[in-house]
Every structure is written in structure tokens, then in C-alpha cells.
Design an enzyme around this catalytic site. Structure first.
Site, PDB file in Angstrom:
ATOM      1  N   SER A 428       0.834  -1.211   0.000  1.00  0.00           N
ATOM      2  CA  SER A 428       0.000   0.000   0.000  1.00  0.00           C
ATOM      3  C   SER A 428       0.860   1.248   0.000  1.00  0.00           C
ATOM      4  O   SER A 428       0.397   2.309  -0.419  1.00  0.00           O
ATOM      5  CB  SER A 428      -0.865   0.088   1.255  1.00  0.00           C
ATOM      6  N   HIS A 449      -2.094  -2.886  -6.847  1.00  0.00           N
ATOM      7  CA  HIS A 449      -2.678  -2.480  -5.565  1.00  0.00           C
ATOM      8  C   HIS A 449      -4.175  -2.704  -5.569  1.00  0.00           C
ATOM      9  O   HIS A 449      -4.929  -1.960  -6.208  1.00  0.00           O
ATOM     10  CB  HIS A 449      -2.328  -1.006  -5.283  1.00  0.00           C
ATOM     11  N   GLU A 461      -5.281  -0.430  -8.695  1.00  0.00           N
ATOM     12  CA  GLU A 461      -4.270   0.578  -9.053  1.00  0.00           C
ATOM     13  C   GLU A 461      -3.063  -0.173  -9.605  1.00  0.00           C
ATOM     14  O   GLU A 461      -2.497  -1.020  -8.912  1.00  0.00           O
ATOM     15  CB  GLU A 461      -3.839   1.370  -7.814  1.00  0.00           C
ATOM     16  N   ASN A 499      -4.885   6.329  -1.731  1.00  0.00           N
ATOM     17  CA  ASN A 499      -4.547   6.586  -0.330  1.00  0.00           C
ATOM     18  C   ASN A 499      -3.921   7.965  -0.166  1.00  0.00           C
ATOM     19  O   ASN A 499      -4.117   8.628   0.843  1.00  0.00           O
ATOM     20  CB  ASN A 499      -3.608   5.508   0.208  1.00  0.00           C
TER      21      ASN A 499
HETATM   22  N1  LIG Z   1      -5.281  -4.665   4.575  1.00  0.00           N
HETATM   23  C1  LIG Z   1      -5.599  -3.803   3.628  1.00  0.00           C
HETATM   24  O1  LIG Z   1      -6.663  -3.157   3.644  1.00  0.00           O
HETATM   25  C2  LIG Z   1      -4.656  -3.620   2.481  1.00  0.00           C
HETATM   26  C3  LIG Z   1      -5.123  -2.971   1.315  1.00  0.00           C
HETATM   27  C4  LIG Z   1      -4.256  -2.861   0.224  1.00  0.00           C
HETATM   28  C5  LIG Z   1      -2.968  -3.369   0.316  1.00  0.00           C
HETATM   29  N2  LIG Z   1      -2.544  -3.978   1.462  1.00  0.00           N
HETATM   30  C6  LIG Z   1      -1.170  -4.499   1.473  1.00  0.00           C
HETATM   31  O2  LIG Z   1      -1.249  -5.903   1.234  1.00  0.00           O
HETATM   32  C7  LIG Z   1      -0.174  -6.580   1.897  1.00  0.00           C
HETATM   33  C8  LIG Z   1      -0.763  -7.657   2.776  1.00  0.00           C
HETATM   34  O3  LIG Z   1      -1.660  -7.082   3.699  1.00  0.00           O
HETATM   35  P1  LIG Z   1      -2.690  -7.982   4.509  1.00  0.00           P
HETATM   36  O4  LIG Z   1      -3.622  -7.024   5.149  1.00  0.00           O
HETATM   37  O5  LIG Z   1      -3.233  -9.044   3.637  1.00  0.00           O
HETATM   38  O6  LIG Z   1      -1.750  -8.649   5.610  1.00  0.00           O
HETATM   39  P2  LIG Z   1      -2.001  -9.952   6.451  1.00  0.00           P
HETATM   40  O7  LIG Z   1      -1.174  -9.814   7.669  1.00  0.00           O
HETATM   41  O8  LIG Z   1      -3.447 -10.240   6.578  1.00  0.00           O
HETATM   42  O9  LIG Z   1      -1.385 -11.107   5.554  1.00  0.00           O
HETATM   43  C9  LIG Z   1      -0.024 -11.272   5.296  1.00  0.00           C
HETATM   44  C10 LIG Z   1       0.254 -12.740   5.110  1.00  0.00           C
HETATM   45  O10 LIG Z   1       1.552 -12.889   4.539  1.00  0.00           O
HETATM   46  C11 LIG Z   1       2.097 -14.089   5.062  1.00  0.00           C
HETATM   47  N3  LIG Z   1       3.557 -14.096   4.874  1.00  0.00           N
HETATM   48  C12 LIG Z   1       4.498 -13.391   5.547  1.00  0.00           C
HETATM   49  N4  LIG Z   1       5.719 -13.706   5.048  1.00  0.00           N
HETATM   50  C13 LIG Z   1       5.544 -14.585   4.049  1.00  0.00           C
HETATM   51  C14 LIG Z   1       6.422 -15.269   3.157  1.00  0.00           C
HETATM   52  N5  LIG Z   1       7.722 -15.086   3.209  1.00  0.00           N
HETATM   53  N6  LIG Z   1       5.894 -16.114   2.267  1.00  0.00           N
HETATM   54  C15 LIG Z   1       4.558 -16.315   2.215  1.00  0.00           C
HETATM   55  N7  LIG Z   1       3.684 -15.696   3.036  1.00  0.00           N
HETATM   56  C16 LIG Z   1       4.170 -14.844   3.942  1.00  0.00           C
HETATM   57  C17 LIG Z   1       1.656 -14.082   6.503  1.00  0.00           C
HETATM   58  O11 LIG Z   1       1.733 -15.382   7.061  1.00  0.00           O
HETATM   59  C18 LIG Z   1       0.250 -13.553   6.411  1.00  0.00           C
HETATM   60  O12 LIG Z   1      -0.694 -14.593   6.293  1.00  0.00           O
HETATM   61  C19 LIG Z   1       0.580  -5.489   2.635  1.00  0.00           C
HETATM   62  O13 LIG Z   1       1.665  -5.087   1.842  1.00  0.00           O
HETATM   63  C20 LIG Z   1      -0.423  -4.369   2.784  1.00  0.00           C
HETATM   64  O14 LIG Z   1       0.169  -3.103   2.861  1.00  0.00           O
HETATM   65  C21 LIG Z   1      -3.355  -4.115   2.529  1.00  0.00           C
END
Ligand SMILES: NC(=O)c1ccc[n+]([C@@H]2O[C@H](COP(=O)([O-])OP(=O)(O)OC[C@H]3O[C@@H](n4cnc5c(N)ncnc54)[C@H](O)[C@@H]3O)[C@@H](O)[C@H]2O)c1
Ligand SMILES: CCC[C@H](O)CC(=O)SCCNC(=O)CCNC(=O)[C@H](O)C(C)(C)COP(=O)([O-])OP(=O)([O-])OC[C@H]1O[C@@H](n2cnc3c(N)ncnc32)[C@H](O)[C@@H]1OP(=O)([O-])[O-]
Length: 725
Positions: A428, A449, A461, A499
Site C-alpha cells: 500500500s 494495488h 491501481e 490513499n
Molecule cells: N489490509 C488492507 O486493507 C490492504 C489494502 C491494500 C494493500 N494492502 C497491502 O497488502 C499486503 C498484505 O496485507 P494484509 O492485510 O493481507 O496482511 P495480512 O497480515 O493479513 O497477511 C499477510 C500474510 O503474509 C504471510 N507471509 C508473511 N511472510 C511470508 C512469506 N515469506 N511467504 C509467504 N507468506 C508470507 C503471513 O503469514 C500472512 O498470512 C501489505 O503489503 C499491505 O500493505 C493491505
């Protein structure tokens, strides 16, 4: 075709005495004025020729018609085209020339008949269609009303309740349903369409089939008292669901007039209302959105180079958390085989479980069959290592927001994935150049994104760095389209477009509350403006963890214009972290219903004492209009920066990003369109004044200052704005 004309019709008279008129205006055979006037001439000729007994209308290349040429509304709004006499097309041509003709017409419908297309077909004396053709009146979605007789003929063909449903939801029905409703007389395979329609037309002439004028039908209409009740209910629902729009109620006026006073008066009312709605601001906004949404896939220097999207046969997703599981869901729903990688069995199982739950909710709602569920789930495979990445065409990384972890992952990907593989990140906030720092693959690194929940939210995005190749963007645009997202291509910066534009929105709300404004009044004013919810309710929904992490990025990157409020951190210290903890700015009951919390005051007062600000009597008594200005003008200001920096190529892309990413009301046309409807001069003067009283958070950026000082439109491309200065 003359280069100045838009579309045409051609008429061929067969030996059987049937004149087949074909609508030709690629890509959807829209009914431009040229097409409509040609149609009129063809009819006049067909009716005067002795060798023509009946007429069939059809559309070229497998599409009947996508309706009136929407750009025609824009021309009328801008005054570049004079609107024809009220009722000229719907009454003089479609009703008096076509429907009332002494020779019968049959519509041969392939592919789609939408809006004016369906209306034209309803004026014919029978409709034959191919299976799966889409039939609908989606005009309200564009801010206009069915204006070629649809408000009168549809209720007479399918009944009032069904007609209201089709018109008010803008949702089309398929040919098979149309047949059972009485909208379509026969459904036949494509190869038999024209022969069946010709024969049907001749059968009408020879009285073997009934000669039906839809406008004169009454058998499907309920008795007057019942009709009035149905319409009253529809009005109530419409007022609730679309409180800021006038055209749906105006459309109901036309419908009601026809039922109460007869179809002719109804047609006149429809024509009158149809002409009035064109100049509504909400209509201008919605038409702008229609074209802007289709314009996001046109990226200068990228999509105009003749590049073809490469076939993406297999995708890998790293991280099966909230985002990764949503992205996997979106991909398998569009038939992409997906590998989901996690850190261990437990997390992998949880990730696959989330995808399953996403699909199961469709099965529960009845929108997915059990067989389809099994088939879709079979496209998803789990993995704990990179071995299965050797033949993937695209990877989307969605692990936690941690730079060094992402850097390591991208370095690993370079080793395991084939050389052509696209390496995308769902980050993000993190700079994509940094993510790819440890690789030599900067040209295939791109941001994908998604917005949460990724299988529901419509925006994607696509973030390009200075190194991302045009081919990779073209490929991702194609994937976006296939998974039914609206892609917007943006540049690489903190927060990208959505954002970044909206970070001042929450901050402005926090500022106002610290200075004495009521948070619940702010939420209420913002909801009335048309956002799905106010900024405080949104913070609760997203969760304070995410809100703090995002705010930290903005404080770090744009310290001079970030309002640092302690309200959220203070609440989080007390384990109030939003809806998930049942306490945030609101209190939540078992059914997730939010209610105001009197204790909130305590946190606001504490935050105020930390920031050293005072209650400002002016801000305590803000009107709804002032609340909207003070929360959204800072968003406009940041949108101007994003545009000026070239993060977005077109202002219209920011409009779509705001609508699809943040729920900005589409009928306001998007953030830049809305700003221009208010005027840059006014927005600049307000921000300038507030910045003098309340500080740099409100300070207008150079771009806004330049355009605002001259009243130039904010959405005009740079050169165009200059020329108007
Ligand atoms: N949450 C939101 O609203 C949102 C929106 C857009 C983008 N994002 C971005 O998306 C990404 C993920 O966010 P999220 O909310 O899904 O996080 P999350 O914590 O729900 O999920 C992350 C997952 O990645 C896994 N992980 C960590 N290291 C790993 C590896 N080496 N190999 C495989 N899996 C691994 C973890 O076990 C976890 O299940 C981030 O970069 C975040 O900034 C989040
Ligand atoms: C007084 C009048 C009364 C009348 O009742 C009013 C109406 O009929 S209102 C109309 C009621 N009708 C509607 O509301 C239907 C609106 N249209 C749609 O819903 C979809 O376009 C459709 C389903 C038809 C095809 O979907 P798809 O296959 O995903 O394809 P796509 O969406 O990417 O479009 C391809 C290209 O066609 C273009 N274009 C399309 N329609 C029109 C049009 N009517 N006009 C002009 N252009 C139109 C579109 O801009 C795009 O151009 P470009 O330059 O390539 O970007």
C-alpha cells in the site's frame, strides 16, 4: 462513411418483400443522431415502396444496439449540438412513423438491446432474439431516463412491477427471462435469427401472427389503485436509496403519467422530463464517469504502441492473509489457476480457508452453484516453497508491509520464476524501486494495488515505476479487465493515488473534532454528501492498526502538511481499536450496529490538550456545507499535487480512483470533476484563508494556487489550462 458522421443504417429489400434495416455504428451500434435520422429515411422509403410488405430491424456484427449514443448527451450539455424538438425522436419517429406504420416491424436482436436499443425494439410489433442476449433499460445509471418510450412500453409488455425493477436497478435480463416475461416473442439460434424474423414479419402481414402495438397493450397493467400503490412504494424506496438524485423520481413521474392519463400523454411527459434531466449536474457527473471509466485503459505511451497482452496462464500469490486470499479469490473466479504460498501449513490452511469462505458466501446467497464452487476451488493450489513458481507468468506478493521481507522475496522470485514472469507487489505504501533494489528485474516489477476486500472492490491501481516496461502494464491491464476490475495506471509515490488523495480526509476530520466539531455530525454530513460512510465510521471499519500504520507513512513523507492527531493512538492505548474490538469512535453491538459513545469526549479532550489547540467557536457550529468543504477541499488539494506530479496521467483517472477506491459519489463525477463544478477560485480562496488561520495542513499547493488564482479548471491538461490563463 463520412468522417463527420457517426454511424448509419443500411436497408436491403429481399425478394420476399421484407426490408431489412441494419444499424451500423461500431462498436455497439449506438443510436447516434445520424443513425436515427438514417433510420427515419429508410422507414419513409420502405413505407412508400410497393415491393416492401414488412420491415425487420437488426444490428450489425452480432449486436442489436447499446442504446442512444451517450456522447450525444455531452454534445447537448456543452451546447455543441442543438437538441431536437422535444419528442421528435420518441413520438414523431419511433411512435408515429414506426409503431403506427401500416407495415409491421420485427426486431431481430442479437447480443444486446440496451436503453434506446431495447426501446426501439419495443416499438416493433414483435421481437425475436438469440439466446443469452441482454435486454435492459440502464438509463438511470447514466443520469438520464428511458427517453424513447421505454417508460411507457416496458410496463405494458412485462407488467409494472417488473418494469420498475428493470428501470430502477438498471439491470438487464437475459433473452430467456425476457421470453418468459413477454418482452421477447421467440428465442432462436443466431443462424436462424434473420430468417425467423423475416418470416414472423410476413406472418403478421398475413395475420398468422398478431399485430401488436406495445403502447396499446393494457393486459399486463394492474388496476389504477394498485398501480398507484406500487408507484408510491417505488418512490419511497427511491428517495431512500438515491436521496441526492432527482432523475429517478422524474422517471417515475413519466411512468405514472402514462398509467394514469394514457400512453400518449405519458410519452409527452417522458419527452419533457427526458429533456430536463440532461442538464442536471448529477447527469453530467454520471456521463463523465461512464467515459472516464472506459478511458482508464487508454494510457499514452503504453497502450498506443501496438503491444498485445501476453497470455497469463498461471499466477502465484505470496501471502494468504486478508489481501492475498481476496486476490486469489478474484483470480480463480475468472478461471486463472493460482498457487498460494504461505510460511507454514497452519497459515496456508487459514489462507485457503479464507478463499473457500469467500466463495461459500456466494453459494449461500445462491449466486454460485456447488459444482461451480468445486470447480473454482480446484484452480487453487497451496505451496510452502518456490518450486512450483518455475512456470508461473505472474506473481503477486501480498505479505505484511515490511521492506526487508519484500526485498528478500523479490530477490528469491528472480531466482525461481521464468524470465518473462511479471513481479507484482500489493504494497500500500512502500516504494516499488526499493522493493526491487536487490534484483536486476526492475523492468518487470509493478504494483498491483488491490483494495480490501479484494474480490469485491472494483478498483485496481497499477503502479508503474520509471523502469516498468510498457508490456508489463499492458499485460496487467488485460488481467484487470479479465478479473472485472477497473484498472487505473498511476505513478510510484507514497500512497499512490487513492490513499494519497484521501489521507487528508481523515486528518481534516480529526482536526475539526479536536477544535470542537462533533464527530457524529461530521459523519452524518459526509454520508449525506454521498460517501458510503463518514471518516470516523471508516476508521472503525478499517481498524486503528491500519490507520496508524498509514498515517505514519504520511507523517514521514509529507511532514509539512500532515495533521498529527493523538485521538486514535490514545484510544488504541485503551484497547479501543475500531469495529473489530467493538469500540472505536462508535460502540458496536452483536449485529455490528454502531451507536455514538459519550466516552469519546474524554479522548478528544486529552488529544486537544496534547496538541495544544483550543476549541474554536466557529468550528463548533459548522454547517453541513462547511463540514464538506473542510474535509474534501484538502482532498482536492492533494489530488492536485498528484495530478501536477504526473502520478495520474489524466484528471479523469483520479475521478475514477476516488469513486471506485473510496466510494466518492459517482453522481458528483469524481473528485476533480466535483472540484471543477465548484470552481478552482473558490476552493483556493477557502484553503488559503484556512491555512492562514489553522496552519499549513490547509495550504493550497502551487498547482491549485496557479489555477485557482485565474479560475482555470483543475482537470484540464497542463497545456490547456495554460492557454486559458
Ligand atoms: N489490509 C488492507 O486493507 C490492504 C489494502 C491494500 C494493500 N494492502 C497491502 O497488502 C499486503 C498484505 O496485507 P494484509 O492485510 O493481507 O496482511 P495480512 O497480515 O493479513 O497477511 C499477510 C500474510 O503474509 C504471510 N507471509 C508473511 N511472510 C511470508 C512469506 N515469506 N511467504 C509467504 N507468506 C508470507 C503471513 O503469514 C500472512 O498470512 C501489505 O503489503 C499491505 O500493505 C493491505
Ligand atoms: C434520449 C435518449 C433516450 C435513451 O433512452 C437513452 C439511452 O439509450 S442512454 C444509453 C443506454 N445504454 C447504456 O447505458 C449502455 C452503455 N454501454 C454499456 O453498458 C457497455 O458499453 C456495453 C454493455 C454495451 C458493452 O460493454 P463492453 O463490451 O465491456 O464494452 P465497453 O463498455 O468498453 O464499450 C466499448 C466502447 O463502446 C462505447 N459505448 C458503449 N455504449 C455506448 C453508447 N450507448 N453510446 C456511446 N458509446 C458507447 C464505449 O464508450 C467504448 O468506447 P471506447 O472508445 O472503445 O472506449
Amino acid at each position: 462513411m463520412d468522417s463527420r458522421t457517426k454511424g448509419k443504417t443500411v436497408m436491403e429489400v429481399g425478394g420476399d418483400g421484407v426490408a431489412v434495416i441494419t444499424l451500423i455504428n461500431p462498436p455497439v451500434n449506438s443510436l447516434s443522431f445520424d443513425v436515427l435520422y438514417n433510420l427515419k429515411s429508410n422507414y419513409e422509403e420502405a413505407l412508400s415502396r410497393n415491393d416492401v410488405k414488412a420491415i425487420v430491424i437488426t444490428g450489425a456484427k452480432g449486436k442489436f444496439s447499446g442504446g442512444f449514443d451517450i456522447s450525444g448527451f455531452g454534445e447537448i450539455q456543452k451546447g455543441t449540438r442543438k437538441e431536437p424538438k422535444v419528442g421528435y425522436i420518441s413520438i414523431d419517429i419511433i411512435t408515429d412513423l414506426l409503431e403506427a406504420a401500416r407495415k409491421p416491424s420485427v426486431a431481430a436482436i442479437d447480443g444486446l438491446a440496451l436503453g434506446g436499443g431495447l426501446e426501439l425494439s419495443m416499438a416493433c410489433h414483435a421481437r425475436i432474439s438469440t439466446p443469452g442476449a441482454q435486454l435492459g433499460l440502464p438509463e438511470l445509471q447514466l443520469g438520464v431516463i428511458p427517453g424513447f418510450g421505454g417508460t411507457q412500453r416496458l410496463p405494458r409488455l412485462v407488467g409494472l412491477t417488473k418494469a420498475l425493477e428493470m428501470i430502477l436497478t438498471s439491470k438487464p435480463v437475459r433473452a430467456e427471462e425476457g421470453h418468459s416475461l413477454g418482452l421477447i416473442d421467440a428465442v432462436v439460434p443466431s443462424a436462424e435469427l434473420l430468417t425467423t424474423a423475416r418470416r414472423w414479419a410476413l406472418d403478421i402481414v398475413e395475420r398468422r401472427k398478431p399485430w401488436i402495438s406495445s403502447l396499446l397493450k393494457t393486459d399486463k397493467l394492474p388496476p389504477l389503485g394498485e398501480a398507484r400503490e406500487i408507484l408510491k412504494f417505488a418512490r419511497g424506496q427511491t428517495r431512500k436509496q438515491a436521496p441526492n438524485m432527482k432523475h429517478p423520481l422524474m422517471c417515475l413521474d413519466a411512468l405514472e403519467t402514462g398509467i394514469v392519463s394514457g400512453p400518449r400523454v405519458g410519452l409527452e411527459k417522458e419527452a419533457e422530463v427526458g429533456s430536463q434531466v440532461i442538464s442536471l449536474d448529477t447527469t453530467k457527473g454520471l456521463i463523465h464517469v461512464f467515459f472516464s471509466q472506459r478511458g482508464t485503459v487508454k494510457v499514452p505511451g503504453v497502450t498506443d504502441r501496438g503491444l498485445m497482452p501476453r497470455k497469463i496462464k498461471k499466477v502465484a500469490i505470496i501471502g494468504g492473509g486478508l489481501m492475498g486470499s481476496g486476490i486469489a479469490t478474484a483470480l480463480i473466479l475468472s478461471s486463472y489457476p493460482v498457487i498460494l504460498k504461505e510460511v507454514n501449513e497452519k497459515f496456508l490452511e487459514a489462507g485457503i480457508g479464507r478463499v473457500k469462505a469467500n466463495l461459500q458466501s456466494r453459494v449461500r446467497k445462491g449466486s454460485m452453484s456447488k459444482e461451480k464452487f468445486e470447480k473454482t476451488m480446484s484452480l487453487l493450489k497451496g505451496s510452502l516453497d518456490y518450486e512450483s513458481f518455475r512456470d508461473v507468468d505472474m506473481v503477486i506478493e501480498a505479505v505484511i508491509e515490511n521492506i526487508s521481507l519484500k526485498q528478500q522475496i523479490f530477490a528469491d522470485l528472480e531466482k525461481y520464476c521464468p524470465q518473462h514472469c511479471i513481479l507484482a507487489s500489493n504494497t500500500s505504501t512502500i516504494d516499488l524501486n526499493k522493493i526491487g533494489e536487490r534484483t536486476k528485474s526492475q523492468d518487470r516489477i509493478v504494483g498491483a494495488h488491490f483494495f480490501s476486500p479484494a474480490h469485491v472492490m472494483p478498483l485496481l491501481e497499477i503502479v508503474r515505476t520509471n523502469h516498468t516496461s510498457a508490456q508489463v502494464i499492458v499485460d496487467l491491464l488485460d488481467v484487470g479487465k479479465k478479473i472485472k476490475k477497473t484498472p487505473v495506471v498511476v505513478g510510484n509515490c507514497t500512497g499512490f493515488a487513492v490513499n494519497r488523495m484521501f489521507f487528508p480526509y481523515t486528518q481534516a476530520a480529526m482536526f475539526l473534532v479536536e477544535r470542537g466539531a462533533d464527530p457524529y455530525l461530521i459523519d452524518s454530513a459526509v454520508s449525506k454528501f454521498g460517501m458510503p460512510m463518514g471518516p470516523f465510521r471508516l476508521c472503525d471499519l478499517v481498524g486503528f492498526g491500519v490507520a496508524i500504520a498509514t498515517a505514519t507513512q504520511f507523517i514521514e513523507n509529507f511532514p509539512e502538511r500532515t495533521y498529527k492527531s493523538m485521538i486514535i493512538p490514545l484510544m488504541q492505548e485503551d484497547k479501543r481499536a475500531g469495529e473489530a474490538t467493538r469500540k472505536g469512535f462508535y460502540l458496536y453491538d452483536d449485529k455490528r450496529k454502531a451507536k455514538p459513545d459519550p466516552e469519546l469526549k474524554k479522548y478528544i479532550e486529552k488529544a486537544r490538550s496534547i496538541s495544544g489547540g483550543n476549541v474554536d467557536p466557529k468550528l463548533v457550529k459548522l454547517s453541513e456545507k462547511e463540514i464538506i468543504e473542510m474535509t474534501f477541499f484538502p482532498v482536492v488539494n492533494e489530488a492536485c499535487r498528484v495530478f501536477a506530479e504526473g502520478i495520474a496521467v489524466k484528471a479523469a483517472d483520479l475521478d475514477i480512483a476516488a469513486i471506485m477506491g473510496m466510494g466518492f459519489p459517482p453522481y458528483r463525477g469524481g473528485i476533480m470533476f466535483w472540484a471543477d463544478s465548484i470552481g478552482s477560485k473558490y476552493i483556493y480562496s477557502r484553503l488559503d484563508e484556512w491555512s492562514k488561520t489553522y496552519g499549513d495542513f490547509f495550504k493550497p499547493c502551487a498547482f491549485l494556487a496557479e489555477r485557482g488564482s485565474k479560475g482555470a479548471p483543475l482537470s484540464a491538461p497542463v497545456e490547456q489550462a495554460r492557454s486559458r490563463l
